[in-house]
Design an enzyme around this catalytic site. Sequence first.
Site, PDB file in Angstrom:
ATOM      1  N   ASN A   1     -16.404  -6.918  -5.687  1.00 51.33           N
ATOM      2  CA  ASN A   1     -16.493  -5.610  -6.338  1.00 51.33           C
ATOM      3  C   ASN A   1     -15.447  -5.408  -7.423  1.00 51.33           C
ATOM      4  O   ASN A   1     -15.735  -4.856  -8.478  1.00 51.33           O
ATOM      5  CB  ASN A   1     -16.263  -4.498  -5.304  1.00 51.33           C
ATOM      6  CG  ASN A   1     -17.561  -4.099  -4.658  1.00 51.33           C
ATOM      7  OD1 ASN A   1     -18.632  -4.409  -5.177  1.00 51.33           O
ATOM      8  ND2 ASN A   1     -17.465  -3.446  -3.527  1.00 51.33           N
TER       9      ASN A   1
ATOM     10  N   SER B   1     -10.456   6.662  -3.196  1.00 49.45           N
ATOM     11  CA  SER B   1     -10.594   6.954  -1.761  1.00 49.45           C
ATOM     12  C   SER B   1     -10.023   8.335  -1.457  1.00 49.45           C
ATOM     13  O   SER B   1     -10.588   9.098  -0.672  1.00 49.45           O
ATOM     14  CB  SER B   1      -9.835   5.914  -0.930  1.00 49.45           C
ATOM     15  OG  SER B   1     -10.605   4.744  -0.767  1.00 49.45           O
TER      16      SER B   1
ATOM     17  N   LYS C   1       1.870   1.742  -3.669  1.00 46.83           N
ATOM     18  CA  LYS C   1       0.669   1.960  -4.470  1.00 46.83           C
ATOM     19  C   LYS C   1       0.133   3.365  -4.244  1.00 46.83           C
ATOM     20  O   LYS C   1      -0.163   4.106  -5.181  1.00 46.83           O
ATOM     21  CB  LYS C   1      -0.384   0.931  -4.059  1.00 46.83           C
ATOM     22  CG  LYS C   1      -1.660   0.977  -4.855  1.00 46.83           C
ATOM     23  CD  LYS C   1      -2.818   0.294  -4.149  1.00 46.83           C
ATOM     24  CE  LYS C   1      -2.535  -1.157  -3.797  1.00 46.83           C
ATOM     25  NZ  LYS C   1      -3.774  -1.872  -3.415  1.00 46.83           N
TER      26      LYS C   1
ATOM     27  N   ASP D   1     -11.721  -3.871   2.008  1.00 46.39           N
ATOM     28  CA  ASP D   1     -10.886  -4.811   1.266  1.00 46.39           C
ATOM     29  C   ASP D   1     -11.733  -6.100   1.240  1.00 46.39           C
ATOM     30  O   ASP D   1     -12.964  -6.021   1.391  1.00 46.39           O
ATOM     31  CB  ASP D   1      -9.530  -5.001   1.977  1.00 46.39           C
ATOM     32  CG  ASP D   1      -8.475  -5.682   1.093  1.00 46.39           C
ATOM     33  OD1 ASP D   1      -7.831  -4.984   0.306  1.00 46.39           O
ATOM     34  OD2 ASP D   1      -8.330  -6.916   1.170  1.00 46.39           O
TER      35      ASP D   1
ATOM     36  N   THR E   1     -11.827   0.322  -8.256  1.00 47.01           N
ATOM     37  CA  THR E   1     -10.691  -0.595  -8.403  1.00 47.01           C
ATOM     38  C   THR E   1     -10.804  -1.376  -9.712  1.00 47.01           C
ATOM     39  O   THR E   1      -9.836  -1.471 -10.473  1.00 47.01           O
ATOM     40  CB  THR E   1     -10.596  -1.557  -7.196  1.00 47.01           C
ATOM     41  OG1 THR E   1     -10.737  -0.804  -5.995  1.00 47.01           O
ATOM     42  CG2 THR E   1      -9.276  -2.289  -7.183  1.00 47.01           C
TER      43      THR E   1
ATOM     44  N   GLN F   1       0.820  -1.212   0.000  1.00 49.61           N
ATOM     45  CA  GLN F   1       0.000   0.000   0.000  1.00 49.61           C
ATOM     46  C   GLN F   1       0.861   1.272   0.000  1.00 49.61           C
ATOM     47  O   GLN F   1       0.491   2.273  -0.608  1.00 49.61           O
ATOM     48  CB  GLN F   1      -0.922  -0.026   1.226  1.00 49.61           C
ATOM     49  CG  GLN F   1      -2.151   0.851   1.101  1.00 49.61           C
ATOM     50  CD  GLN F   1      -3.289   0.168   0.363  1.00 49.61           C
ATOM     51  OE1 GLN F   1      -3.588  -0.984   0.606  1.00 49.61           O
ATOM     52  NE2 GLN F   1      -3.929   0.875  -0.544  1.00 49.61           N
TER      53      GLN F   1
ATOM     54  N   LYS G   1      -2.676  -0.802   6.645  1.00 51.30           N
ATOM     55  CA  LYS G   1      -3.663  -1.845   6.344  1.00 51.30           C
ATOM     56  C   LYS G   1      -4.124  -2.459   7.645  1.00 51.30           C
ATOM     57  O   LYS G   1      -3.392  -2.439   8.639  1.00 51.30           O
ATOM     58  CB  LYS G   1      -3.024  -2.944   5.488  1.00 51.30           C
ATOM     59  CG  LYS G   1      -4.020  -3.769   4.699  1.00 51.30           C
ATOM     60  CD  LYS G   1      -4.375  -3.083   3.405  1.00 51.30           C
ATOM     61  CE  LYS G   1      -5.453  -3.798   2.635  1.00 51.30           C
ATOM     62  NZ  LYS G   1      -5.539  -3.291   1.268  1.00 51.30           N
TER      63      LYS G   1
END
Length: 449
Positions: free
Chosen positions: A245, A381, A118, A170, A214, A115, A130
Site C-alpha cells: 500500500n 488513523s 511519529k 502494517d 501513508t 511510533q 506496536k
Amino acid sequence: MMAVLDEKLEPIYQDVLRRNPGETEFHQAVREVLESLGPVLVKHPEFAEHKIIQRICEPERQIIFRVPWEDDSGETHINRAFRVEFNSALGPYKGGMRFHSSVYLGIIKFLGFEQIFKNALTGMPIGGGKGGSDFDPKGRSEAEIMRFCQSLMIELYRHIGEYTDVPAGDIGVGQREIGYLFGQYKRITNRYESGVFTGKGVGWGGSRARTEATGYGTVFFLDEMLKVRGETLEGKTCIVSGSGNVAIFAIEKILELGGKVVACSDSNGVIVDEQGIDLAVLKEIKLVERRRISSYAQRRDSARYRENGVIWDVPCEVALPCATQNELTGRDARKLLANGCIAVAEGANMPTTPEGVRLFLDASIAYGPGKAANAGGVATSALEMQQNASRDSWTFEYTEQRLREIMVGIHRRCHDTAEEYAAPNNYVVGANITGFLKVAHAMVALGLV
Ligand code: GLU
C-alpha cells in the site's frame, strides 16, 4: 561511523543495550533518537531530573502470547504474538500490527519506539505502541488467515480498546486482516466499538483515504522538502521500493504531481520500466490478484524483471524506500548519491541503515526520515478515530486535504526545530527533537507514572 553520544546519554544507552540483549533493531532506533537529544538536555535540565529518557526507553507494558491455529489440512501451528504498549503520555497507545516471519520482540520494540515520536509529530492525541506476530501470511489461504486472526484476538481483545490501545495495519496486515480482527473483537465483547481499530473498510467505520494515506503523506512531505530547495517533482525520475500500500499510493501521488517512476520492487526482485511504471497494471497485480511483482514484466514489454536485484542501483533523482527496515545500506546510499539522487523520503519505518543516514546528511541532500515522512498513515488513523467518535464520515477530498495540512505542518515543525537547534535542513534532528519535546513535556506534567 557512529556519532558520539552526549556524556549523559551514553550510560542510558548502555543500559538499554544491557536490559534488552539481542534486540538490534530496537538498539538502532533508540541510538538514532538519543544522538539528537544532547542539546535538548542542555536546554531542559528538568528532563534529566525526571529521568525522562530512561522512562521513554522502557515500554509501559509488553504483552507476549501464544497463537495456536490449524491450517487447511488440519495441522496445528503455533505462532508468537506481541503487543508493546510503549507510551501513553499523549493518548491511547496507537500503532499497527505486523505479520511477517522476521517479527520478534526487537522488531516490535523498534517500531513501537519510533511510533511514540511519529505519533507526537502528527499533533494528534495518540500515544505509541506496536504489535505483530511471526506468522507468515505468504501462501496462506483466506480461511487460514481468518483463523489465525481470530485466534490472536482471543487473547489480544482484553488488552485493547478505544481508550486504551488502538491497533491498525502494517506489513502483512491490511483491510482484510483488520476485518477479521475487528469481527472477532466485536463477537467476544458484544460491542460495536469502531474506535478500537483503524484501517477499517469504508463500509464498516473506516476512513476514506486511509489506504492511500501513508504513501500520499510521504510524497506530500517530499514535496515540501523540495519546495524549500526551490524544486518540484515535475519531471523528476523516481524509484520506489516495495509494492504494498505505501509504495503503490506513493507512486500514485508522484504521478499526480508530475514525477516519473521507473522502478519498484518486492522481496524477490526489482521491476525496471523506463517508460514509467503503469500504475493500473501494478494495482491489478498487487491489490486484486495478490501476486508477486515479477508478473508485471510479463504484461509490459518495456519492463525488465531483475531477480534479487537492488533497486537502489537504478539511476534516479528521487528515491523512496517504502518496503522495510534496513533495506537501504551505506553501499546503496553511495550508489544513489553517485547517480545524482537529490532527495530521499522514507515511506517505510527505519529503512535506511545508520551509515546510509550519515551519508545522506553529510551530502546535504533532502532526507526525510520515516518518523516524519511516513506519519501520514497514523495521522489519518487519528482522523478515522475522530470520525468514529463523532459517528461521522468525511469525503475523500476533505480527508486528503486534512492529511496534506498535517504533513505540511510536520514538515514545517521539523524544519524549524532543526534551525533552532543549529542543524538546518537536518530533518532527523528536527523530527527527533520535535517529537521528543512533545512527549517529554507531557510526561513531566503527568508525574511519575
Ligand atoms: N503501521 C503504520 C505506521 O507505521 C500505521 C499505524 C497506525 O495507523 O496506527 O505508522
